[in-house]
Write a protein that holds these residues in place. Structure first.
Motif, mmCIF file in Angstrom:
data_model
loop_
_atom_site.group_PDB
_atom_site.id
_atom_site.type_symbol
_atom_site.label_atom_id
_atom_site.label_comp_id
_atom_site.label_asym_id
_atom_site.label_seq_id
_atom_site.Cartn_x
_atom_site.Cartn_y
_atom_site.Cartn_z
ATOM 1 N N ALA A 34 0.825 -1.209 0.000
ATOM 2 C CA ALA A 34 0.000 0.000 0.000
ATOM 3 C C ALA A 34 0.859 1.260 0.000
ATOM 4 N N ASP A 35 0.189 2.372 -0.196
ATOM 5 C CA ASP A 35 0.839 3.673 -0.090
ATOM 6 C C ASP A 35 1.443 3.805 1.310
ATOM 7 N N PRO A 36 2.700 4.266 1.420
ATOM 8 C CA PRO A 36 3.322 4.422 2.738
ATOM 9 C C PRO A 36 2.482 5.232 3.716
ATOM 10 N N ARG A 37 1.697 6.168 3.208
ATOM 11 C CA ARG A 37 0.847 6.966 4.102
ATOM 12 C C ARG A 37 -0.193 6.105 4.788
ATOM 13 N N ASP A 38 -0.587 5.011 4.127
ATOM 14 C CA ASP A 38 -1.568 4.117 4.738
ATOM 15 C C ASP A 38 -0.992 3.431 5.972
ATOM 16 N N LEU A 39 0.285 3.100 5.932
ATOM 17 C CA LEU A 39 0.926 2.462 7.079
ATOM 18 C C LEU A 39 0.922 3.402 8.280
ATOM 19 N N VAL A 40 1.293 4.649 8.040
ATOM 20 C CA VAL A 40 1.297 5.633 9.129
ATOM 21 C C VAL A 40 -0.122 5.860 9.638
ATOM 22 N N ALA A 41 -1.064 6.028 8.730
ATOM 23 C CA ALA A 41 -2.458 6.264 9.133
ATOM 24 C C ALA A 41 -3.004 5.072 9.905
#
Length: 220
Positions: free
Chosen positions: A106-113
Motif C-alpha cells: 500500500a501507499d506508505p501513508r496508509d501504514l502511518v495512518a
C-alpha cells in the motif's frame, strides 16, 4: 509518542516499515522481531502501543502471536501486515482481536495512518481490504447480509450513522467532526454499538457494517 513493535521475517520489510514510520515524529519503533515468538517476548519487555505483525512467519506466525498478545499484553493493539493472497487468515485474525489490516504494497501513508488509528483505539480497514475480507469471511453473502441487517435493526438512526463511519475506517475524532458531536459522545456511541452488536472490537463492527450495506451509505 506512539511506540511500535514491527515483526516480519524479511529484514527489508522491517527496514522499510521502520523508515516509513520514522518519518512521523510522533511514532517511535521500539523493537523489531523476525518471528512471532520473539515478537511476544519483545512486546512483554517494551509494552508497545501497537504491534505490527506479519501474518506469515516461520515458527510462530503472526496470528498465533496476536492471540498470545491479547492474553499477555492486552494493552498492545495489533495490526496485521497482509497481502491479497492471505485473506484466508483473516477470520482467525479477527477472532484474535486484531484491530487493523495493512497491505505491504500500500501507499506508505496508509501504514502511518493505520498505526495512528489503531493506537488511538480505532480500527483500520481500507475499503479494498474490507471488501476482500467480506468475500472470504462471508460465505453465503446474501444470508449474512440479512443477518447483519437484523442485527442493526435495533440501533438508533444516530448509532447507524456512527457504525457506518466506523465501517469506513474513521477514528472517533474524525467521526465527531463529521457528525458535529463531542468526541466523548462518539466514544459512548461506539461502546454502546459494540455491546449491542455483541462484537469484540471495531474491526468486527466494521464487518457488520459492510455486510449490512451501511458503508456505501456513509459516503466519502
Amino acid at each position: 509518542m506512539i511506540r511500535v513493535l514491527i515483526a516480519d521475517d524479511e529484514p527489508m520489510i522491517r527496514a522499510g516499515a521502520r523508515a516509513i514510520l520514522g518519518s512521523d515524529p510522533e511514532i517511535e519503533v521500539v523493537a523489531e522481531a523476525g518471528d512471532g515468538r520473539e515478537a511476544v517476548a519483545l512486546a512483554r519487555e517494551h509494552r508497545p502501543d501497537v504491534a505490527l505483525l506479519d501474518i506469515r512467519m516461520p515458527g510462530v506466525d503472526g496470528l498465533t502471536a496476536a492471540e498470545e498478545l491479547r492474553r499477555s499484553v492486552p494493552e498492545t493493539a495489533v495490526a496485521m501486515l497482509t497481502t491479497f493472497g492471505e485473506d484466508e487468515y483473516v477470520a482467525r485474525a479477527l477472532a484474535a482481536g486484531t484491530s487493523g489490516f495493512l497491505l505491504k504494497a500500500a501507499d506508505p501513508r496508509d501504514l502511518v495512518a493505520g498505526v495512528r488509528a489503531v493506537a488511538g483505539g480505532a480500527a483500520y480497514l481500507s475499503p479494498r481490504v474490507a471488501r476482500r475480507i467480506i468475500g472470504e469471511v462471508s460465505a453465503g453473502r446474501l444470508t449474512r447480509g440479512a443477518v447483519a441487517r437484523e442485527r442493526i435493526a435495533d440501533l438508533t438512526p444516530r448509532e447507524r450513522e456512527v457504525l457506518a463511519l466506523v465501517g469506513a475506517g474513521l477514528s472517533n475524532a474524525e467521526i465527531s467532526r463529521r457528525l458535529f458531536l463531542v468526541e466523548g459522545t462518539v466514544k459512548s456511541y461506539v461502546s454502546a454499538i459494540l455491546a449491542r452488536l455483541q462484537v469484540r472490537n471495531r474491526v468486527q463492527a466494521a464487518i457488520v457494517a459492510y455486510e449490512a450495506g451501511l458503508v456505501d451509505d456513509a459516503g466519502g
